[in-house]
Write an enzyme that holds these catalytic residues in place. Structure first.
Site, short mmCIF file in Angstrom:
data_model
loop_
_atom_site.label_atom_id
_atom_site.label_comp_id
_atom_site.label_asym_id
_atom_site.label_seq_id
_atom_site.Cartn_x
_atom_site.Cartn_y
_atom_site.Cartn_z
CG ASP A 195 -1.88 1.11 1.33
OD1 ASP A 195 -3.01 0.85 1.76
OD2 ASP A 195 -1.53 2.26 0.98
CE1 TYR A 216 -5.09 9.07 -5.71
CE2 TYR A 216 -6.68 10.83 -5.38
CZ TYR A 216 -6.37 9.58 -5.85
OH TYR A 216 -7.34 8.84 -6.50
NE ARG A 225 -2.30 10.75 6.35
CZ ARG A 225 -2.41 9.58 5.76
NH1 ARG A 225 -2.33 8.47 6.47
NH2 ARG A 225 -2.59 9.49 4.45
CG ASP A 244 -2.96 3.51 -2.35
OD1 ASP A 244 -3.98 2.81 -2.36
OD2 ASP A 244 -2.53 4.08 -1.34
CD GLU A 245 -5.60 -0.88 -0.89
OE1 GLU A 245 -6.06 0.01 -0.17
OE2 GLU A 245 -6.17 -1.96 -1.12
P1 TTP Z 1 -5.58 5.31 1.03
O1 TTP Z 1 -4.61 4.20 0.80
O2 TTP Z 1 -6.77 5.03 1.89
O3 TTP Z 1 -4.86 6.53 1.69
P2 TTP Z 1 -3.41 7.12 1.47
O4 TTP Z 1 -2.61 6.28 0.55
O5 TTP Z 1 -3.56 8.54 1.06
O6 TTP Z 1 -2.80 7.09 2.91
P3 TTP Z 1 -2.24 5.87 3.74
O7 TTP Z 1 -2.39 4.63 2.91
O8 TTP Z 1 -0.82 6.21 4.03
O9 TTP Z 1 -3.09 5.83 4.96
O10 TTP Z 1 -6.12 5.86 -0.35
C1 TTP Z 1 -5.30 5.96 -1.50
C2 TTP Z 1 -5.63 7.22 -2.26
O11 TTP Z 1 -7.01 7.19 -2.65
C3 TTP Z 1 -5.45 8.49 -1.47
O12 TTP Z 1 -4.14 9.00 -1.54
C4 TTP Z 1 -6.45 9.42 -2.08
C5 TTP Z 1 -7.53 8.52 -2.66
N1 TTP Z 1 -8.76 8.59 -1.85
C6 TTP Z 1 -9.91 9.11 -2.42
O13 TTP Z 1 -9.92 9.50 -3.58
N2 TTP Z 1 -11.03 9.19 -1.66
C7 TTP Z 1 -11.05 8.80 -0.37
O14 TTP Z 1 -12.10 8.90 0.30
C8 TTP Z 1 -9.86 8.25 0.21
C9 TTP Z 1 -9.83 7.78 1.63
C10 TTP Z 1 -8.74 8.17 -0.56
MG MG Z 2 -2.36 4.18 0.78
#
Ligand code: TTP
Ligand code: MG
Length: 550
Positions: A16, A21, A53, A111-112
């Protein structure tokens, strides 16, 4: 007779990207490093980096709230996600190249990724460099294969940081469920390993864990279970009553920590879409504002197609689809469903989720290489015209909309997709050039100048043009592998001498894959063959030539 040994457990990584973004924004503007950065869509900050954060900012906070918590935060506009998609594609290609073609890589979000590294670990034996990371639950990690997978994961994450300047966190375990469950426990840029033991399963899936937090149980399934009084992992484990939910056995297994699902190699996407919502100011159709919305949507879609093209090559369009959701009527409740889909005998469940209406038509536009603005604009205009026709067909008497989505389905030329970076780089095979007429002797087919090296990249197959378009970090990695390939390749085979006694040469073989690709775009076979001959078998130039003259 001795009992058969159970097959070795799978070794799965759940990767992950950290604050994805926001990290992409800092990658493209290094002056942001160390500063709190948030990314907004509409009036919400959908994510922020870890510096932000620290001020208590959480995903989904309103812009006003975020500015109150951290007045100095830098806010970037995240409405256009094409750059994030590009980084995501490059990352997936990098991971696939790193683990090798015997380890499937599954995209589970932008992102996963899930990666099954069993084959890599078993091929190279336990051990290897790298850190294991955090061990969750049982203090001692008493599983050499799992420890090996964790070290491989660490090496992969360090290389991702070094080559792509991208920080990721990970979970390492024996299934997607268990790996995903621990992937976020230590962030950013850390990893957690979980041995598959009964006590560890209980630890990560405690009885009181709400079902919506269990990987593999979606929102609507959790709602269905809740209506049967099953709200937590403990409830589901003990649940023995009849259920109309079709895969209840799989869900029960998940509650016990058993996840039999495989990591599936992700290929090229079958469809791509772009969407806009108009919640606060619904969109009247027809109107100038609706025309403007279609224009923007078509351009947004083409940007996505251009990003897809970089990862998977140019693919012909199959259908164009427009879907929409009508805005709620002012007199009703704000969530009332007014679309025609819901006016039928819809269930109570359906009333909560407004339906969409959609119409599609075969795509008329042909896709060439979307590398310059003119090519993108030409395609966008055609898609905009398709979208306008579909909107009129969908709402001949007008409507008020809250969501509009324009999408296309794409033909898949290579059924396997471009799974790793070496196939992404591979040149399209050109037919042998036509021999000059007066030469009577046969021309031997060109001998392969080399063989695939242990790096998995065959330098003879690498297209310099594609290589030059890659992000610099990936290019550097490939160039290193090419240098290795040059050292290990066999010398090219010598051409046989021409003999005047030999019979006349056969006509050059047509590259059927190239012909099929062009025919799939709607051109005749004859035109495809002629176009390929004109440009010595260069598929892309043949397509461009045909598009220019069509
Ligand atoms: P996440 O993996 O949930 O969040 P993240 O990568 O920003 O943070 P981390 O993993 O370190 O906790 O989501 C991935 C991307 O998806 C995030 O950067 C922005 C996008 N996103 C949305 O578009 N809508 C949303 O409601 C969320 C939570 C994330
Ligand atoms: Mg993430």
């Amino acid at each position: 007779m001795a009992a058969r040994k159970p097959p070795p457990q799978r070794l799965v990584l759940a990767l992950d990207c950290d604050c994805f973004y926001a990290q992409c924004e800092t990658r493209r503007d290094p002056s942001l490093a160390g500063k709190p950065v948030g990314v907004r869509q509409k009036h919400l900050v959908i994510t922020s980096n870890y510096a932000a954060r620290a001020f208590g900012i959480r995903k989904g906070d309103s812009l006003a709230e975020v500015r109150r918590k951290c007045p100095q935060i830098v806010i970037k506009d995240g409405e256009d996600i094409s750059h994030y998609t590009e980084v995501s594609n490059a990352w997936r290609a990098f991971v696939a190249n790193f683990v090798g073609s015997r380890c499937p890589v599954e995209k589970s979000g932008l992102d996963e990724l899930f990666v099954d590294v069993s084959a890599a670990v078993d091929a190279h034996g336990a051990g290897g460099a790298g850190e294991i990371g955090h061990v969750h639950g049982d203090d001692v990690l008493d599983d050499a294969r799992l420890a090996s997978a964790a070290r491989l994961c660490d090496r992969l994450r360090q290389a991702t940081k070094r080559e792509l300047n991208l920080e990721t966190s990970a979970g390492v375990s024996t299934s997607k469920l268990l790996a995903k469950t621990v992937a976020g426990l230590h962030k950013p840029f850390q990893q957690t390993v979980l041995a598959d033991t009964p006590s560890n399963r209980r630890l990560v899936l405690p009885d009181d864990l709400p079902l919506r937090k269990v990987y593999g149980i979606g929102h609507s399934t959790a709602q269905q279970l809740a209506s049967a009084g099953v709200a937590t992992v403990g409830d589901l484990r003990d649940f023995s009553g009849p259920s109309s939910i079709s895969d209840i056995e799989r869900l029960r297994a998940l509650a016990r920590g058993d996840d039999a699902s495989q990591v599936k190699q992700t290929g090229a996407p079958k469809s791509i879409g772009a969407e806009e919502s108009f919640w606060t100011r619904p969109l009247q159709v027809p109107s100038e504002r609706a025309d403007e919305a279609l224009k923007l949507l078509a351009r947004k879609l083409v940007r996505k197609l251009a990003v897809d093209q970089k990862a998977h090559g140019a693919r012909p369009l199959e259908n164009v689809q427009l879907s929409a959701r009508r805005a709620a009527e002012r007199s009703g409740s704000p969530r009332a469903l007014t679309s025609t889909l819901a006016e039928g005998p819809a269930s109570a469940q359906r009333e909560k989720t407004p339906g969409r209406e959609a119409k599609s038509r075969p795509a008329r536009a042909r896709v060439g290489t979307l590398t310059d603005d003119a090519a993108c604009e030409a395609l966008a205009s055609k898609l905009e015209a398709d979208a306008a026709a579909l909107l009129t067909a969908l709402y001949p008497h007008g409507a008020t909309l809250s969501i509009l989505n324009l999408g296309v389905t794409l033909k898949t030329i290579d059924a396997a997709g471009h799974a790793d970076i070496s196939s992404f780089l591979t040149k399209r095979k050109a037919p042998a050039p036509r021999p000059p007429p007066p030469v009577p002797a046969p021309v031997a087919p060109p001998a392969s100048p080399g063989t695939a090296s242990t790096t998995g990249i065959d330098g003879a197959e690498v297209d310099p043009q594609t290589l030059s378009e890659l992000p610099p970090e990936i290019r550097a990695d490939i160039e290193r592998q090419l240098a290795l390939w040059r050292k290990t390749r066999r010398p090219p085979a010598k051409k046989p001498r021409r003999s005047s006694a030999r019979p006349a040469p056969p006509p050059p073989a047509v590259d059927e894959a190239a012909v099929a690709q062009i025919v799939a775009m709607g051109f005749s076979r004859k035109a495809a063959v002629a176009a390929l001959e004109r440009v010595n078998g260069d598929v892309q130039r043949a397509i461009d030539g045909l598009l220019a003259s069509s």
